[in-house]
Write a protein that holds these residues in place. Structure first.
Motif, short mmCIF file in Angstrom:
data_model
loop_
_atom_site.label_atom_id
_atom_site.label_comp_id
_atom_site.label_asym_id
_atom_site.label_seq_id
_atom_site.Cartn_x
_atom_site.Cartn_y
_atom_site.Cartn_z
N LYS A 295 0.81 -1.22 0.00
CA LYS A 295 0.00 0.00 0.00
C LYS A 295 0.84 1.27 0.00
N LYS A 296 2.16 1.14 0.17
CA LYS A 296 3.00 2.33 0.16
C LYS A 296 2.88 3.08 -1.17
N GLU A 297 2.53 2.35 -2.23
CA GLU A 297 2.39 2.98 -3.54
C GLU A 297 1.23 3.98 -3.57
N ASP A 298 0.27 3.81 -2.66
CA ASP A 298 -0.91 4.68 -2.62
C ASP A 298 -0.79 5.80 -1.60
N ILE A 299 0.24 5.76 -0.77
CA ILE A 299 0.37 6.72 0.33
C ILE A 299 1.27 7.87 -0.10
N SER A 300 0.72 9.08 -0.10
CA SER A 300 1.46 10.25 -0.56
C SER A 300 0.93 11.50 0.11
N ALA A 301 1.82 12.43 0.41
CA ALA A 301 1.40 13.71 0.97
C ALA A 301 0.45 14.43 0.02
N ASP A 302 0.65 14.24 -1.29
CA ASP A 302 -0.17 14.93 -2.29
C ASP A 302 -1.64 14.54 -2.22
#
Length: 327
Positions: A295-302
């Protein structure tokens, strides 16, 4: 001389007591500028879900990149239970939850009817939480209507999955009374399908979900698709839902599955120190490469403010303001 010798230990004892009293004057977790460590608990979910491994990764990131903080991930009953734990007013907790459950808690609706928890503040959204209606192939369940009369897990008591299950059933003119509802966590749900004691489970979690992957490795399963018109109807009525496609190949699926999702998010209490929350927010969103989960691919500050319907903690707001990220 004997009197002086008796008196000296008493003086030393009193001096030591004063020193210890001064050291104990500040509690860990207060965000104070002393040498104490802030002990933070990251409230997650069941060990077979997505929250728990992510919480472990977040704890490691916090411990590595935030000075004088020791974070530990704790398994819980997930969203609803986590909101109730924050209600106790402790300012040393960070919690995973669904965006819909956080809004219910703050507004005093649904399972929090008449009991709002208005001290909850957002840190940021993380990734889509997919509504997955998982069924064994032998159950014959292919549609939502097929769930009628079947043994269906609707989530552990205190989990946000229950609320999602109610929404999906209501969308098709059904309720919990139409199924044989079982209150099981993810691991219990998939074990039950594997041994044949239940027919299906409604699971709200990031995909792929570890428990479902394990089940699919040993049991023929299907994921029930939602009708396009029903998805549109749900989004109109409850805007925190969005359309989501589970891609072909996930769990060995032979085709895409259309469903819906809410957002997962991190929250804390308004009383947690502003600088501490700022440093934690910055550490997590600037070190997503260290997250040990897909799921790191979906986690973003943006995208961290997408779907956030409650007030941001001032520490988190300071970070996103610096990044120029707005709702």
């Amino acid at each position: 001389m004997k009197h002086k010798r008796r008196f000296l230990p008493i003086v030393l004892f009193l001096g030591l007591a004063l020193v210890l009293g001064a050291c104990g004057g500040e509690e860990a977790g207060s965000g104070s500028d002393n040498n104490d460590t802030d002990f933070i608990s990251v409230l997650t979910g069941g060990t077979e879900g997505t929250y728990y491994p992510l919480g472990g990764s977040f704890a490691k990131i916090i411990n590595t990149h935030v000075d004088k903080v020791e974070a530990t991930a704790t398994s819980t009953g997930a969203s609803v239970e986590n909101m109730n734990k924050l209600k106790d007013g402790k300012d040393d907790l960070i919690a995973f939850t669904q965006t819909d459950i956080a809004s219910y808690a703050v507004d005093g609706k649904q399972m929090f009817e008449g009991k709002p928890i208005d001290s909850i503040r957002a840190i940021g959204a993380l990734y889509p939480e997919t509504i997955q209606i998982v069924a064994t192939a032998k159950s014959g369940i292919r549609t939502v209507e097929d769930l009628a009369g079947k043994k269906v897990s609707v989530g552990a008591p205190g989990a946000g999955t229950y609320a999602s299950a109610e929404d999906i059933l209501a969308l098709y003119g059904m309720s919990m009374d139409d199924i044989d509802a079982q209150n099981l966590d993810f691991g219990e749900s998939t074990s039950g399908m594997q041994d044949g004691t239940i027919d299906a489970a409604i699971i709200t979690a990031g995909t792929p979900t570890g428990a479902v992957e394990s089940l699919a490795a040993s049991t023929d399963i299907s994921i029930v698709s939602l009708d396009e018109n029903k998805i549109a109807e749900l989004k109109e009525e409850l805007p925190y839902y969005s359309e989501f496609t589970i891609p072909k190949g996930t769990y060995g699926l032979k085709g895409d599955v259309k469903t819906v999702a809410v957002q997962s998010m991190l929250v804390t209490t308004e009383g947690m120190d502003k600088d501490l929350v700022y440093n934690i927010t910055k550490a997590i969103f600037e070190h997503t490469d260290a997250i040990g989960h897909q799921k790191k691919e979906d986690i973003s500050a943006d995208t961290a403010l997408n779907g956030v319907g409650i007030e941001l903690h001032p520490g988190a707001k300071k970070y996103f303001d610096e990044k120029g990220i707005k709702k």
